[in-house]
Design an enzyme around this catalytic site. Structure first.
Site, PDB file in Angstrom:
ATOM      1  N   GLU A  28      67.206  53.609  29.559  1.00  0.00           N
ATOM      2  CA  GLU A  28      67.595  52.764  28.436  1.00  0.00           C
ATOM      3  C   GLU A  28      66.347  52.437  27.624  1.00  0.00           C
ATOM      4  OE1 GLU A  28      70.032  49.502  29.677  1.00  0.00           O
ATOM      5  OE2 GLU A  28      71.426  50.833  30.725  1.00  0.00           O
ATOM      6  N   GLY A  57      82.970  63.405  18.113  1.00  0.00           N
ATOM      7  CA  GLY A  57      82.683  64.277  19.243  1.00  0.00           C
ATOM      8  C   GLY A  57      81.202  64.555  19.449  1.00  0.00           C
ATOM      9  N   LYS A  58      80.333  63.776  18.798  1.00  0.00           N
ATOM     10  CA  LYS A  58      78.887  64.000  18.876  1.00  0.00           C
ATOM     11  C   LYS A  58      78.366  63.909  20.305  1.00  0.00           C
ATOM     12  CE  LYS A  58      77.889  60.537  16.282  1.00  0.00           C
ATOM     13  NZ  LYS A  58      79.190  59.918  16.083  1.00  0.00           N
ATOM     14  N   ALA A 109      71.521  52.047  23.004  1.00  0.00           N
ATOM     15  CA  ALA A 109      72.422  50.929  22.707  1.00  0.00           C
ATOM     16  C   ALA A 109      71.957  49.645  23.386  1.00  0.00           C
ATOM     17  CB  ALA A 109      73.836  51.258  23.172  1.00  0.00           C
ATOM     18  N   ALA A 111      80.259  55.651  32.629  1.00  0.00           N
ATOM     19  CA  ALA A 111      81.265  56.171  33.559  1.00  0.00           C
ATOM     20  C   ALA A 111      81.589  57.634  33.277  1.00  0.00           C
ATOM     21  CB  ALA A 111      82.540  55.321  33.472  1.00  0.00           C
ATOM     22  N   ARG A 143      83.400  58.755  16.460  1.00  0.00           N
ATOM     23  CA  ARG A 143      84.455  59.434  17.221  1.00  0.00           C
ATOM     24  C   ARG A 143      84.670  60.877  16.765  1.00  0.00           C
ATOM     25  NH1 ARG A 143      83.407  56.608  20.691  1.00  0.00           N
ATOM     26  NH2 ARG A 143      84.355  54.634  21.178  1.00  0.00           N
ATOM     27  N   GLY A 153      77.507  63.351  12.756  1.00  0.00           N
ATOM     28  CA  GLY A 153      78.925  63.269  12.442  1.00  0.00           C
ATOM     29  C   GLY A 153      79.329  61.809  12.342  1.00  0.00           C
ATOM     30  N   GLY A 154      80.570  61.598  12.022  1.00  0.00           N
ATOM     31  CA  GLY A 154      81.099  60.240  11.930  1.00  0.00           C
ATOM     32  C   GLY A 154      81.412  59.675  13.306  1.00  0.00           C
ATOM     33  N   HIS A 201      80.554  55.066  28.312  1.00  0.00           N
ATOM     34  CA  HIS A 201      79.595  56.177  28.281  1.00  0.00           C
ATOM     35  C   HIS A 201      78.978  56.408  29.663  1.00  0.00           C
ATOM     36  CE1 HIS A 201      79.021  57.776  24.182  1.00  0.00           C
ATOM     37  NE2 HIS A 201      79.505  56.608  23.792  1.00  0.00           N
TER      38      HIS A 201
END
Length: 185
Positions: A65, A14-15, A39, A55, A12, A9-10, A53
């Protein structure tokens, strides 16, 4: 049929929230959840996103990671009782092909990509992949960015072929369906 999922999805859309929801259901059934975060905290804005993310991640989710070595992280987490969430393929590709302050490692990327596609069918863990769908807009002007968009599209297609379910996230809503035989694109 594969137990793996691909959520696209794009930004924001909700992925990550959808992946987290699937993982919470797995955890509620007594399973373990491992999140592989790809990341890199290269600037203040990205550090803030990563902190958000972390929190918001539910209690009991283990986090690894792995900005480059995704296959090694998947192998380490692999266990039939563990659901693995990879968040996200887009940043993983970015780290390889558009690294900040260094040259891209195209040969390393090709090897890691091939290793991922070879590893997925052999994993005991179900994996939920999160990735961006970036090919629905205007074609980017720069050659490097066009190459990135093309490579992400190919990666998403190849990962989808190895997954049992594909979910498109739009405005926080999930559209899920089984993966069918795909045409070559």
């Amino acid at each position: 049929m594969s137990a793996h999922d691909l959520i696209v999805g794009g930004q924001r859309s909700g992925k990550s929230r959808r992946a987290e929801s699937l993982a919470l259901r797995w955890q509620a059934g007594g399973g373990r959840v491992a999140v592989i975060a790809t990341a890199l905290a290269a600037d203040d804005e990205m550090r803030a996103r990563i902190a958000h993310h972390r929190a918001a991640r539910p209690v009991g989710f283990e986090t690894v990671e792995a900005p480059l070595a995704l296959c090694a992280a998947l192998q380490q987490a692999d266990d039939a009782g563990t659901l693995v969430v990879v968040d996200c393929l887009t940043l993983w590709l970015t780290n390889w092909l558009m690294p900040m302050g260094t040259a891209p490692d195209a040969a390393g990327w090709a090897a890691e990509r091939a290793a991922l596609l070879g590893l997925l069918p052999r994993l005991a863990s179900p994996v939920v992949f999160v990735s961006n769908e970036v090919g629905w807009g205007v074609s980017p002007l720069g050659r490097e960015v066009r190459g990135f968009v093309d490579e992400l599209g190919r990666l998403n297609q190849d990962v989808a072929r190895l997954c049992g379910r594909l979910t498109l996230m739009v405005a926080g809503q999930a559209w899920t369906r089984p993966v069918e035989d795909a045409c070559d694109a």
